[in-house]
Scaffold this active site. Sequence first.
Site, short mmCIF file in Angstrom:
data_model
loop_
_atom_site.label_atom_id
_atom_site.label_comp_id
_atom_site.label_asym_id
_atom_site.label_seq_id
_atom_site.Cartn_x
_atom_site.Cartn_y
_atom_site.Cartn_z
N THR A 169 19.31 -13.18 19.38
CA THR A 169 19.38 -11.97 18.57
C THR A 169 19.89 -10.85 19.46
OG1 THR A 169 18.05 -10.34 17.40
CG2 THR A 169 16.87 -11.73 18.95
N TRP A 183 8.19 11.82 8.58
CA TRP A 183 9.30 10.88 8.69
C TRP A 183 10.15 10.90 7.44
CZ3 TRP A 183 6.49 5.81 10.66
CH2 TRP A 183 6.11 6.00 12.00
N LYS A 232 12.83 12.20 12.25
CA LYS A 232 11.56 12.92 12.36
C LYS A 232 11.81 14.40 12.09
CE LYS A 232 9.68 9.60 15.58
NZ LYS A 232 10.74 8.93 16.33
N GLU A 244 13.46 -13.56 14.76
CA GLU A 244 12.17 -13.92 15.35
C GLU A 244 11.21 -14.54 14.34
OE1 GLU A 244 13.85 -11.20 15.86
OE2 GLU A 244 13.66 -10.44 17.90
P1 AMP Z 1 18.23 -10.12 12.51
O1 AMP Z 1 17.23 -10.58 13.48
O2 AMP Z 1 19.58 -9.87 13.11
O3 AMP Z 1 18.28 -11.00 11.31
O4 AMP Z 1 17.78 -8.68 12.00
C1 AMP Z 1 16.50 -8.46 11.48
C2 AMP Z 1 16.39 -7.03 10.99
O5 AMP Z 1 17.25 -6.82 9.85
C3 AMP Z 1 15.01 -6.67 10.49
O6 AMP Z 1 14.12 -6.36 11.53
C4 AMP Z 1 15.32 -5.47 9.59
O7 AMP Z 1 15.48 -4.29 10.35
C5 AMP Z 1 16.66 -5.84 8.99
N1 AMP Z 1 16.46 -6.44 7.66
C6 AMP Z 1 16.44 -7.73 7.32
N2 AMP Z 1 16.26 -7.88 6.00
C7 AMP Z 1 16.14 -6.63 5.47
C8 AMP Z 1 15.92 -6.09 4.16
N3 AMP Z 1 15.82 -6.86 3.10
N4 AMP Z 1 15.84 -4.75 4.03
C9 AMP Z 1 15.96 -3.94 5.09
N5 AMP Z 1 16.18 -4.37 6.34
C10 AMP Z 1 16.27 -5.70 6.54
#
Ligand code: AMP
Length: 547
Positions: free
Chosen positions: A185, A447, A442, A333
């Site tokens: 990641t 927030w 902020k 993760e």
């Molecule tokens: P990744 O590990 O690259 O798949 O990214 C994960 C991150 O994508 C999460 O921690 C969120 O910040 C964002 N994310 C994934 N799904 C959503 C969702 N449905 N709405 C908003 N953010 C999301």
Amino acid sequence: MLGLMQHHPLLISDLIEHAARTRPDAEIVSRTVEGPIHRCTYKDVALRARKVAHVLTGWGLGPGNVVCTLAWNGYRHMELFFGVSGAGVVLHTVNPRLFPEQIEYIINHAQNEYVFLDLTFVPLLEEMAPRLSSVRGFIILTDKAHMPVTNLANVLCYEDLIAEADSSYAWPQLDERTASSLCYTSGTTGHPKGVLYSHRSTLLHAIVQCMPDGMNLSTRDSLLLGTPMFHVNGWGVPYAAALTAAKLVLPGPALDGASLYQLLRDEKITMTFGVPTIWLMLKNYVDQHGLNPREELVLERVLIGGAAAPRALAEAIEVQFGARVVHAWGMTETSPLGTVCTPLPKHANADLEQRLDLQALQGRYPYGVWLKVVDDQGDALPHDGASAGHLLIKGHWVTNGYFGSESEPLLDEDNWFDTGDIGTLDSDGYLHITDRAKDVIKSGGEWISSMDVENAAVGHPEVTEAAAIGVAHPKWQERPLLIAVRKAGSNLSKEQLLGYLSTRMAKWWLPDDVVFVDQLPHTATGKLQKRALREQFKDYQLPGTPS
Ligand code: AMP
């Protein structure tokens, strides 16, 4: 006293053998890198996966060894998903959209011994091969007729290997906790970090994924996987598809509107998976060509994750396509399934507006994971749908520690993993993600959710994409600045957009200013690069602030 029930390890090889036994002729349809559509079955994939495993075992590889793929969604990649992990070897799916230096770093970091690559990536690997210290050979995922002239050393043709290999392979009965696959990641700082999945975590994830309140997959579905197989194992869909033996359609590198629409129509797709961007492209294609997807498609469910599904998109998918958005949240993760938005009995008679309100939430968490939100001190916040805090998760398919950094503690003393996301949970358990912790704006000690501001902005018919960031303010600490991309040909003004937003959010959330740009920066997984924007606009003078 132990129960008197049989114990079989939960193994990835069992998934493909199950599909091949119970629905041998169910199809895997792929758009190939070479061009044409390719059709095969679960029986074929299982047979060729056994051949892959046979070859790897013959090369002396087994548990502890890692090989990688640089490949699009296609049947050969599917064979590697099962053949490599099934043999006990770790399958590292490299995201080819990372910067070349990051690709080189992770191949070396994971000590990859062989690279399986699509034709597309031959030039990239030729350039970095001299610096890949652990790699012993390259296998190009094509047939003899399409083998390129290349200066890669120890290069093999995948189809030749498969043709010569023996298919009578007995899958090893591994410990189910054996590592099965590896995905890196890319955070916004530092090197990418590796998440190492196990057979057990993958199988439990797949089982829950298929449940009605998971992703609700069944053997009656025809699935189109728009999520790349190098994003969190294609969100686990290749495994869940094999578990149900559902027809699976793999679009290759062609994720443009025309190519996807053709597959949706011709392969009678019932469910798709992908990030919102894919659907925005598809919708544009349908609008530009005056198509009638309600008539032409049998699509039922559109699973959207990876980024928030904008309300306006969910509405278009329902009204124009006659399908429902299923919103999900997760991360590399977490394998990735964390939450899925499915309705409760009380939503049975919800009208369109109420449904869209519900679908804007990221959903509820299934059995197998636990979620909570905490304040800055780590104290649990109430499930009232309003108290926003740090989102923590634990569960059977949540990481323990990053690959190669096992000695650095990642979890708190109760095994909670801090997702870095900010959200609320309501009394029914629905999660609403409001921000990444580092992206929260902020303002005066309160927030403002940058995501809510962005989602409201893309609800405007002339806005294609928007990012809200905090800019320094002498009185309020930070105030929101909206950076937006207009539709081609639009003359939308800042005043018009702010007027539209003023009826959709609290007054103090309204951006202090709007800047229109031609495009916004994205990461390798298609997420907005807010850090780059904060850097670019760090000295931005908001109206009414002293210069
Ligand atoms: P990744 O590990 O690259 O798949 O990214 C994960 C991150 O994508 C999460 O921690 C969120 O910040 C964002 N994310 C994934 N799904 C959503 C969702 N449905 N709405 C908003 N953010 C999301």
